[in-house]
Structure formats: C-alpha cells, structure tokens
Scaffold this active site. Structure first.
Site, PDB file in Angstrom:
ATOM      1  N   THR A  84       1.261  -4.082   4.370  1.00 38.82           N
ATOM      2  CA  THR A  84       0.948  -4.374   5.770  1.00 38.82           C
ATOM      3  C   THR A  84       0.392  -5.777   5.993  1.00 38.82           C
ATOM      4  OG1 THR A  84      -1.285  -3.443   5.577  1.00 38.82           O
ATOM      5  CG2 THR A  84       0.466  -1.948   6.276  1.00 38.82           C
ATOM      6  N   ASP A  85      -0.201  -6.391   4.960  1.00 38.90           N
ATOM      7  CA  ASP A  85      -0.910  -7.653   5.175  1.00 38.90           C
ATOM      8  C   ASP A  85       0.005  -8.760   5.698  1.00 38.90           C
ATOM      9  OD1 ASP A  85      -3.313  -6.583   4.487  1.00 38.90           O
ATOM     10  OD2 ASP A  85      -3.479  -7.572   2.537  1.00 38.90           O
ATOM     11  N   THR A 114       0.821  -1.214   0.000  1.00 40.92           N
ATOM     12  CA  THR A 114       0.000   0.000   0.000  1.00 40.92           C
ATOM     13  C   THR A 114       0.848   1.254   0.000  1.00 40.92           C
ATOM     14  OG1 THR A 114      -1.780  -1.143   1.167  1.00 40.92           O
ATOM     15  CG2 THR A 114      -1.785   1.253   1.267  1.00 40.92           C
ATOM     16  N   SER A 140       1.355  -7.332  -0.778  1.00 38.57           N
ATOM     17  CA  SER A 140       2.025  -8.263   0.138  1.00 38.57           C
ATOM     18  C   SER A 140       1.165  -9.469   0.485  1.00 38.57           C
ATOM     19  CB  SER A 140       2.474  -7.546   1.424  1.00 38.57           C
ATOM     20  OG  SER A 140       1.412  -7.336   2.313  1.00 38.57           O
TER      21      SER A 140
END
Length: 317
Positions: free
Chosen positions: A95-96, A16, A62
């Site tokens: 972030t995932d 992101t 990610s």
C-alpha cells in the site's frame, strides 16, 4: 458478477498482502512480501476453478519499490494484456507506494483491458486479513466485460489510477478516490458503475520501456517540501547532486516559501525542470499568479514526479 471467463493473470510484487507475522494479532512489524502470487491465490478458495495464472514479479516491501521492478512490471503487464485470451491483469502490491505504481502504469500503458491493482493493510497471517477479499474483488473486476484502464480495488471500492490517494497509515480503509470519487462499488458480489471507465493515452516515454528494462538510468527527479522556516539549501544541494527535475510540494494551494521559490527559480535558470504541487492530499493546485512556479495542477507531488521523469526520458531521446 458477470465475467468474460477469459484468463486473469495475477502478478505479485509483495507488500503487506503477501506479508507474514509471528502472531495473528500482529498488524505492524511483519515481514512484507514473504508470500508469492501462487500462495495468495491458494488463500482464496472462492477463486479455485477460475481460469487464472500467477506470476511473481517481486517479493518486496513497496516502500522499497525501484525502477527495475517498475520496468519489469509494466513490461509483463503489457505482454499479458496483449494476449487475446487474457481478459485482464491483477497486480498485488504494497500500500505504501500503490498510488505511485498505479499512476506509472496508467501513464505508460493506458490499457484498453482492465489492469487492476490491489493490496492489504493487514498481513496474510492476521486474524481478519483484508487481502483475500480484495484479491477476490480485483479478479472479478478484471473479468468484467467493458472494464478498462488502470484501476485499484480496495475495500469494495474501485478507484481510477489518477485519483488514488493513500490517506491513512494504519486503518483498513486507508485509501481515498480524491475529488473525483470512486469509479465503481462492489456490492454483494455485483459491480455498480458510478461513472464511465477512464480513457487514457500512453505517454511517449512508453517507447523507453525496453531501455529501462535493460538498465537505462532513470532521470533524477526529487520532491522538496515547502514549510515554515524553509530555506533553499535542499534545492541547491539536489541540483548540485545532479537532479534534473524538482517537484516542490507547496503548502495549501501550492504556496511556496519565498526562499524555496528563489532557489527553484535559480535551478530553472540552470535547466532544471520544476513543478509546483500541493502537499495536501486533496485539491491540487488551482490557479496562481503569473510569477508562480509552473503548476502541476491536480497531480499529487509523487504523481508530478513521475510525470517529470517521463517527460525527461522523452527529452533525453
């Protein structure tokens, strides 16, 4: 913030923080990883003039993180950290799976210089993106004398890799430092260290990095969730499909449905490695009965999965 003024290397992987959307008000449905590492640096004027290098490892969402990218990222981090003129390395990431990549790097590298991961919950095109400030902070932490280990910097908070937890799917303050709490805080441009920098020893599987980079297959390890009305079909199907390790994400303090436990015990009898974690974000597994499945302790299910993969790499020789 004091700095060694050594070179800081920025390694971009997408996510992101490098995402773009059709509208500045759009915070979902954007294209992750659209921008390269150089573009991210250009968006932070305060970093201009610093001794920085940028390299794009990947430009992916990610959630699609794969073994080839992990192997290449770890190898490039190790290469740059070994350069005497490099003070630290910053990895921009989605972030995932940030907590998974952070733990992977922590276990295979355990660097004596700072290896800092950062990310964003809003795309680069947002009205108020969080990525530029996070990147600025990460570079400053990476240049801090005495800093070491794999760290994550988000929202002015510095978290050790083993403690990082994503606890919200949308808010900007999406991460927690777990039971351990933050390693340090960034306050008005200054770093306030709350506890000593974490020490670590690389897992023996670090020796397999060249093989993984060359395409050596990863051991198949899967996560199975225990829940109400569970049965053993998923465990049996995964073992039949070739899984060599299973992490059972139990309820509460690692409790496992009797049917899932029985299936996991049958899998262990066939030589499959099993660990029991908690599906709760915090707390891990404390204690247990003698006949419980092997405990992952404080590891989250995804951390326990990485640990099993590393162990199986070593066992395979």
């Amino acid at each position: 913030m004091p700095s060694t003024e050594g070179v800081i290397v920025i390694l971009g992987t997408g996510g992101t923080i490098a995402g773009t959307a059709a509208s500045a008000t759009q915070h979902t449905g954007y294209t992750a990883g659209a921008l390269g590492a150089e573009a991210l640096l250009a968006a932070v004027p305060a970093l201009q003039g610093r001794p920085l290098e940028a390299e794009s490892i990947a430009q992916i969402d990610s959630s699609n993180m794969d073994g080839a990218t992990w192997a290449r990222l770890a190898t490039r981090c190790a290469t740059h950290l070994a350069r005497p003129e490099v003070a630290g390395v910053v990895v921009t990431h989605g972030t995932d799976t940030l907590e998974e990549t952070a733990y992977w790097l922590h276990r295979v590298l355990a660097p004596q210089k700072p290896l800092v991961l950062t990310a964003a919950m809003r795309p680069a095109t947002a009205l108020s993106p969080d990525g530029p400030q996070n990147l600025f902070d990460a570079v400053n932490v990476a240049g801090t004398p005495g800093a070491r280990g794999v760290l994550a910097v988000l929202g002015g908070v510095v978290v050790g890799a083993a403690d990082l937890r994503k606890v919200h799917g949308y808010r900007v303050d999406a991460f927690s430092a777990g039971d351990a709490g933050p390693m340090a805080l960034l306050e008005d441009g200054r770093l306030r260290l709350l506890r000593p920098w974490a020490e670590g020893t690389p897992h023996a599987a670090a020796a397999h990095l060249p093989g993984l980079l060359a395409g050596q297959p990863w051991p198949l390890v899967d996560v199975v969730t225990s829940h109400a009305l569970a049965d053993g079909r998923v465990v049996e199907a995964l073992v039949a499909a070739g899984s060599r390790g299973l992490v059972v994400a139990g309820t509460g303090n690692g409790s496992v449905h009797a049917a899932v436990k029985a299936a996991a015990e049958r899998a262990m009898a066939q030589g499959v490695r099993v660990l029991r974690a908690s599906r709760c974000q915090l707390g891990g597994v404390v204690g247990g009965a003698p006949d419980d499945l092997p405990s992952a302790g404080t590891l989250t299910p995804v951390q326990a999965r990485i640990e099993l993969m590393l162990d199986l790499l070593v066992e395979a020789g």
